[in-house]
Structures are given as C-alpha cells and as structure tokens.
Design a protein around this motif. Structure first.
Motif, PDB file in Angstrom:
ATOM      1  N   HIS A 138       0.853  -1.202   0.000  1.00 14.56           N
ATOM      2  CA  HIS A 138       0.000   0.000   0.000  1.00 14.56           C
ATOM      3  C   HIS A 138       0.884   1.246   0.000  1.00 14.56           C
ATOM      4  CE1 HIS A 138      -3.531   2.292   0.309  1.00 14.56           C
ATOM      5  NE2 HIS A 138      -3.754   2.253   1.604  1.00 14.56           N
ATOM      6  N   GLN A 139       0.749   2.070  -1.057  1.00 14.52           N
ATOM      7  CA  GLN A 139       1.581   3.258  -1.175  1.00 14.52           C
ATOM      8  C   GLN A 139       0.799   4.559  -1.169  1.00 14.52           C
ATOM      9  OE1 GLN A 139       4.216   2.815  -4.562  1.00 14.52           O
ATOM     10  NE2 GLN A 139       5.486   1.324  -3.486  1.00 14.52           N
ATOM     11  N   SER A 140      -0.457   4.550  -1.624  1.00 12.64           N
ATOM     12  CA  SER A 140      -1.230   5.795  -1.624  1.00 12.64           C
ATOM     13  C   SER A 140      -2.699   5.515  -1.905  1.00 12.64           C
ATOM     14  CB  SER A 140      -0.693   6.783  -2.670  1.00 12.64           C
ATOM     15  OG  SER A 140      -1.226   6.508  -3.948  1.00 12.64           O
ATOM     16  N   THR A 141      -3.492   6.572  -1.820  1.00 13.89           N
ATOM     17  CA  THR A 141      -4.914   6.497  -2.172  1.00 13.89           C
ATOM     18  C   THR A 141      -5.109   5.994  -3.593  1.00 13.89           C
ATOM     19  OG1 THR A 141      -5.301   8.399  -0.722  1.00 13.89           O
ATOM     20  CG2 THR A 141      -7.027   7.877  -2.326  1.00 13.89           C
ATOM     21  N   ASP A 163      -3.777   3.659  -5.123  1.00 13.20           N
ATOM     22  CA  ASP A 163      -3.691   2.214  -5.313  1.00 13.20           C
ATOM     23  C   ASP A 163      -5.067   1.623  -5.611  1.00 13.20           C
ATOM     24  OD1 ASP A 163      -1.060   2.523  -4.513  1.00 13.20           O
ATOM     25  OD2 ASP A 163      -1.414   1.824  -2.468  1.00 13.20           O
ATOM     26  N   ARG A 212      -0.347   3.261   4.727  1.00 13.52           N
ATOM     27  CA  ARG A 212       0.422   3.507   3.503  1.00 13.52           C
ATOM     28  C   ARG A 212       1.900   3.735   3.793  1.00 13.52           C
ATOM     29  NH1 ARG A 212      -2.936   8.539   1.578  1.00 13.52           N
ATOM     30  NH2 ARG A 212      -3.252   8.648   3.827  1.00 13.52           N
ATOM     31  N   ARG A 244       5.007   5.869   2.996  1.00 14.47           N
ATOM     32  CA  ARG A 244       5.201   7.234   2.513  1.00 14.47           C
ATOM     33  C   ARG A 244       6.364   7.359   1.538  1.00 14.47           C
ATOM     34  NH1 ARG A 244       0.404   9.655   3.915  1.00 14.47           N
ATOM     35  NH2 ARG A 244      -0.139   9.065   6.047  1.00 14.47           N
ATOM     36  N   SER A 274       3.107   4.663  -6.802  1.00 17.25           N
ATOM     37  CA  SER A 274       1.966   5.520  -6.449  1.00 17.25           C
ATOM     38  C   SER A 274       2.312   6.464  -5.295  1.00 17.25           C
ATOM     39  CB  SER A 274       0.727   4.681  -6.122  1.00 17.25           C
ATOM     40  OG  SER A 274       0.878   3.980  -4.917  1.00 17.25           O
ATOM     41  N   TRP A 275       3.291   6.110  -4.476  1.00 17.27           N
ATOM     42  CA  TRP A 275       3.694   7.000  -3.386  1.00 17.27           C
ATOM     43  C   TRP A 275       4.289   8.309  -3.908  1.00 17.27           C
ATOM     44  CZ3 TRP A 275       8.701   8.757  -2.583  1.00 17.27           C
ATOM     45  CH2 TRP A 275       9.711   8.119  -3.313  1.00 17.27           C
ATOM     46  N   PHE A 278       2.678  11.805  -3.918  1.00 16.50           N
ATOM     47  CA  PHE A 278       2.782  12.645  -2.728  1.00 16.50           C
ATOM     48  C   PHE A 278       4.235  12.822  -2.282  1.00 16.50           C
ATOM     49  CE2 PHE A 278      -1.451  10.645  -2.467  1.00 16.50           C
ATOM     50  CZ  PHE A 278      -2.227  11.795  -2.464  1.00 16.50           C
ATOM     51  N   LYS A 279       5.162  12.752  -3.209  1.00 16.92           N
ATOM     52  CA  LYS A 279       6.576  12.834  -2.828  1.00 16.92           C
ATOM     53  C   LYS A 279       6.961  14.205  -2.269  1.00 16.92           C
ATOM     54  CE  LYS A 279       8.167  13.821  -7.559  1.00 16.92           C
ATOM     55  NZ  LYS A 279       9.003  13.308  -8.670  1.00 16.92           N
ATOM     56  N   LYS A 329       1.532  16.809   0.773  1.00 18.93           N
ATOM     57  CA  LYS A 329       0.152  16.874   0.277  1.00 18.93           C
ATOM     58  C   LYS A 329       0.010  17.808  -0.921  1.00 18.93           C
ATOM     59  CE  LYS A 329      -2.076  15.663   4.645  1.00 18.93           C
ATOM     60  NZ  LYS A 329      -3.068  16.060   5.670  1.00 18.93           N
TER      61      LYS A 329
END
Length: 242
Positions: free
Chosen positions: A81-84, A86, A160, A162, A194-195, A198-199, A202
C-alpha cells in the motif's frame, strides 16, 4: 517539474473532486432504482475516470498481468500500500472479479462517492482501535464475499508507505478472510510508484511517475499452511517493488 506541478495540481484536484461529486448521486440511482448490478457498473466507470484523471499529472497507470486468473471463485487480492491511488486501478482492472476492500471505518463517511460505495458496495469498515469489532466485521465480510462469489482486496501493511518502502504484513485480517474461504486463491499484487504522487507532501503533487501494478501467480489457499502462504505472498510482493 515542481513549478509545473503547482499549476497542474489544482486542476487535478478539482477534476478528481468533481468526478466524485458527479458519481455520488449516480451511485444512489444505480443502487436504489436499478439494483446492485447497476450500482457496480457505475462504480466501475467511476474508477475508470479516477484512473484516467491521473493523466493530468502525466501519470499513466499500467497493469502487468501474465497470468490467467481463476474465474467463478473468490480471489483474495493482497497488495502493498503506497497511496490512495492504489485503489481505483484495482477496482477497474479487476472489475470482473468484483473486488471489495477492507477499509478503516473513518473512510465510511464524509467523502463523496467513496464513502457511499464503502457503505453500500460490499466492503468492510473496521475500527483499527477495536480488535473485537474488527474481527467480527471481517468474519461477516469473509462470509459475504464467499456467498456472492466476490473477491476481497486487502493491504496487510495496514497503513500507507510514505516512501515506497514496504512495512511488515500483519496476518490477522487475511487469516480471517481465508478461514471462511478455504477454496479461494490469493493473488499477490505489487504496486510501484503511487507514493510518488505525494513525494512533495500533500501539495503540490508529483508529476510523471507511471504507476505500475504487477499481478503475480495466483496461489490456491488450500495448498499451503497459512504462515507459509503469508510468507510467500509477502516475499513475492516485496521482491517486485522498485
């Protein structure tokens, strides 16, 4: 790139939010007037739009699938799980298997389209601070997906990552689902990049890093003891993370 991101990020956020707002009443109409199957079709189209909206940020989403997935049976999709972001690709790419998510209860209210689907589309909402409630609801969920020949989608990391580095997989949620679905198949999924949306945090959002989902060989649940199965799934997923 970061300067460009300050320009494109508000556009993306606006489009993403409008998609959610537009599809919220469409879901209600689909479910309450035409039934569950119509609602599912609306959800599928919603998630196609959400996936394609990432192109505003120059982010294509790609599925690498070399395996024929079993049909007419329950599949348990297990992923890092890396972000929304996914979630929409899993719903869209595997739509014919009807994946239903294990989600935290906080997402069950306040988010247009998302909360409605979680409450009415077959997902399970668990309280991560209440172990008894979580186990009880997971048991109901496991029986529900078996009865309807749906599939489950679970992120055993719980939260997640980050920075893309995976956390340890917790066994309890998956173990409960498999307890009531011993005839099912586990399908490991590796999610990459996918993370990076948001590198920077936000805001602004990251640009131009393609998200890739890798489908690994399905594993029949009955063929391995649970601990061995969990270890194999976790190792398979993590070894394919870039």
């Amino acid at each position: 790139m970061k300067i460009l991101s300050y320009i494109l990020s508000p556009i993306f956020v606006l489009v993403f939010f409008l998609i959610l707002v537009i599809f919220h009443p469409l879901q209600w109409i689909g479910l309450n007037i035409f039934g569950r199957e119509a609602h599912q079709k609306v959800v599928n189209v919603l998630n196609w739009f959400l996936v394609k909206s990432l192109l505003i940020l120059g982010i294509p989403v790609r599925l690498e699938n070399k395996y024929q997935l079993p049909e007419n049976t329950t599949l348990i999709f297990v992923a890092n799980h890396q972000s929304t972001f996914d979630i929409p690709p899993i719903i869209w790419f595997f739509r014919k298997h009807y994946p239903k998510f294990v989600s935290k209860k906080e997402l069950g209210k306040g988010i247009p389209s998302v909360s409605f689907n979680l409450r009415h589309g077959g997902a399970v909402l668990i309280d991560r601070k209440d172990g008894k409630q979580a186990i009880l609801e997971l048991g109901k969920f496991a029986k529900r997906i078996k009865k309807n020949k749906w599939s489950a989608a679970i992120f055993p990391e719980g939260t997640r990552s980050r920075n893309g580095k995976p956390k340890s997989f917790a066994p309890n949620g998956l173990k409960m689902i498999l307890k009531y679905n011993p005839e099912s198949y586990v399908v490991p999924l590796t999610i990459n990049n996918s993370w990076k949306v948001f590198k920077y945090g936000k805001f602004p959002l990251g640009l131009g890093s393609p998200i890739k989902i890798i489908t690994h060989e399905p594993i029949k649940v009955s063929e391995l003891p649970f601990n061995e199965l969990l270890n194999k799934v976790e190792t398979t997923i993590k070894n394919a993370i870039d």
